[in-house]
Scaffold this active site. Sequence first.
Site, PDB file in Angstrom:
ATOM      1  CG  ASN A 169      -0.414  -0.197   2.513  1.00  0.00           C
ATOM      2  OD1 ASN A 169       0.689  -0.479   2.752  1.00  0.00           O
ATOM      3  ND2 ASN A 169      -1.300   0.011   3.714  1.00  0.00           N
ATOM      4  CE1 TYR A 170       0.933   6.039   2.215  1.00  0.00           C
ATOM      5  CE2 TYR A 170       0.315   4.154   3.496  1.00  0.00           C
ATOM      6  CZ  TYR A 170      -0.111   5.413   3.153  1.00  0.00           C
ATOM      7  OH  TYR A 170      -0.903   6.037   3.354  1.00  0.00           O
ATOM      8  CG  ASP A 230      10.256 -19.866   5.228  1.00  0.00           C
ATOM      9  OD1 ASP A 230       9.583 -18.884   5.376  1.00  0.00           O
ATOM     10  OD2 ASP A 230       9.706 -21.068   5.325  1.00  0.00           O
ATOM     11  N   GLY A 245       3.262  -5.099   6.987  1.00  0.00           N
ATOM     12  CA  GLY A 245       2.488  -6.086   6.302  1.00  0.00           C
ATOM     13  C   GLY A 245       1.206  -6.835   7.048  1.00  0.00           C
ATOM     14  CG  ASP A 247      -2.086 -12.209  10.519  1.00  0.00           C
ATOM     15  OD1 ASP A 247      -2.095 -10.911  11.181  1.00  0.00           O
ATOM     16  OD2 ASP A 247      -3.371 -12.808  10.768  1.00  0.00           O
ATOM     17  N   GLY A 249       4.054 -11.394   9.252  1.00  0.00           N
ATOM     18  CA  GLY A 249       4.954 -10.823  10.263  1.00  0.00           C
ATOM     19  C   GLY A 249       5.226 -11.572  11.232  1.00  0.00           C
ATOM     20  CD  GLU A 264       1.952  -0.244  10.206  1.00  0.00           C
ATOM     21  OE1 GLU A 264       0.761  -0.501  10.146  1.00  0.00           O
ATOM     22  OE2 GLU A 264       2.776   0.332   9.567  1.00  0.00           O
ATOM     23  NE  ARG A 297      -4.307   6.090   5.226  1.00  0.00           N
ATOM     24  CZ  ARG A 297      -5.053   6.327   6.300  1.00  0.00           C
ATOM     25  NH1 ARG A 297      -6.496   6.098   6.353  1.00  0.00           N
ATOM     26  NH2 ARG A 297      -4.575   6.978   7.158  1.00  0.00           N
ATOM     27  CB  CYS A 298      -1.827  -0.373   8.869  1.00  0.00           C
ATOM     28  SG  CYS A 298      -0.778  -1.318   7.795  1.00  0.00           S
ATOM     29  CD  GLU A 391      -5.759  -4.776   8.995  1.00  0.00           C
ATOM     30  OE1 GLU A 391      -5.037  -6.076   9.108  1.00  0.00           O
ATOM     31  OE2 GLU A 391      -5.207  -3.970   8.989  1.00  0.00           O
TER      32      GLU A 391
HETATM   33  O1  G3P Z   1      -0.864   0.980   6.114  1.00  0.00           O
HETATM   34  C1  G3P Z   1       0.437   1.189   6.496  1.00  0.00           C
HETATM   35  C2  G3P Z   1       0.381   2.452   7.398  1.00  0.00           C
HETATM   36  O2  G3P Z   1       1.595   2.778   8.076  1.00  0.00           O
HETATM   37  C3  G3P Z   1      -0.606   3.635   7.146  1.00  0.00           C
HETATM   38  O3  G3P Z   1       0.054   4.931   7.091  1.00  0.00           O
HETATM   39  O4  G3P Z   1       0.267   7.305   6.477  1.00  0.00           O
HETATM   40  O5  G3P Z   1      -1.856   5.958   5.868  1.00  0.00           O
HETATM   41  O6  G3P Z   1      -1.379   6.564   8.192  1.00  0.00           O
HETATM   42  P1  G3P Z   1      -0.824   6.380   6.893  1.00  0.00           P
END
Ligand code: G3P
Length: 496
Positions: A169-170, A230, A245, A247, A249, A264, A297-298, A391
């Site tokens: 996403n970024y 791996d 990313g 799960d 992680g 994260e 976005r997280c 999510e």
């Molecule tokens: O999804 C990644 C997270 O770091 C979101 O960033 O800048 O959209 O709040 P932001």
Amino acid sequence: MAGSGVFAELLDGDTFKYYADGQWKRSTSGNSMTVINPTSRSTYYKLSVCTKEEMDHMFDAAREAQRAWARVPLWRRAEALHKAAALLKQNKDVIAECLVKEVAKPAKDSVTEVVRSADFIDYTAEEGIRILSEGKCLVPDSFPGNERNKLCLSSRIPLGVVLAIPPFNYPVNLSVSKIAPALIAGNAVVVKPPMQGSVAALHMIQCFHLAGFPKGLISAITIKVADLGDALTTHPAINCISFTGGDSGIAIAKRAGMVPLQMELGGKDACIVLDDADLDLAAANIIKGGFSFSGQRCTAVKIVLAMDTIANKLVEKVNVKVARLSVGPPEVDSDITPVVSESSADFIEGLVMDARQKGAKLWQEYRREGNLIWPILIDNVRPDMRITWEEPFGPIIPVIRIRTIEEGVQHCNSSRYGLQGCVFTNNIHRALIVSDAMETGTVQINSAPARGPDHFPFQGLRDSGIGSQGITNSIHMMTKVKSTVINLPVSSYTMG
Ligand code: G3P
């Protein structure tokens, strides 16, 4: 256009090369993998598939380059980072176009991501100078039994080789948020870009290449995760992993061994709206927080917990705004664009269907074309529905009506995630009580969750992650303390 101008050397025919030894290389595997355009759902770019030997060589080169880089004066490291930032800004349109095609990010937001990344690098260079130019000198006689005959000099030194794994996403911003702190601190970096977003990330790497960083210090590997994932994340040369990313992680963290981790891993950020809130402000933030980049976005608002006395009014205001969202391709800056993959769209659809079947109210008709899903507000959500806890990473916002503030906080704290949360109220005392009670890495008062500004601490609790990000924290995390103790002859301290 991608792979043209200063980016021409990235291409081998129609396939993007990988980056190692300060060069763009074709993989000896001769294999390629494809990046699918989420809008057309057809192949848009091709990437090299690197081999295990190429990976091992990358880590060997990184280790060697890092030893020399750690000796490069701090101001020169900062200078190189500023050059990379300038190149990123100069080439923002080409890189943004890759984001549009690879992850369907709206065109303007794509440019913003690249500019934000350049600003991130510039700030990191300056913050690195501030942090790393300072050390400490301790004297021993404050601890019982010691005379004043020792001096402890401590300063921060690099960890070694940092493995950076950013998400789709970024792919540019969350790459540089790992690369820049690592480099200013004197580390080498191996970057594994996300499949969707690789081409944008490789273009970003070229800006570092053109800025003149030493060969081997930065590498970018493109692999099939099922084959080499791996081997990559457990490579013995790794001294630190920075991952953003899902799960996967958690699995990486379990296998990582004794290396510092910055992870994260997602969120289920709650938006608690109290009965005294400014409902226009809350509605605007639910829209922005829930539907920016189509909810991928997280930090997106992933559940609204509204006091039942104001819930009807709030939902009405949000619905008016949902109706105004434009839905379509990223090229024309639509508010809602196709989600990253067909499997992601299927997953989101599954959550909507589950909620509908269990009695939730869908305020908008469910509509999907390919990977494009129209935005939906799902009301009267209950704990037995999947959308309550999972999510979605898509343009859907569930609403739960609560009777008390405690109920809202309790719901938020029952989630396996604990990234961010937000509370809307005009009473600062209530806001602070809620913030104190919410078990999340950050609580926003009267605004939607967000990571930025990028120097703010950013961290999650529980399954949302390990460690804290933000520029300052990342530099600290990618360094360790080294002490030198000067032992003076006791006689020189007992003079007279
Ligand atoms: O999804 C990644 C997270 O770091 C979101 O960033 O800048 O959209 O709040 P932001």
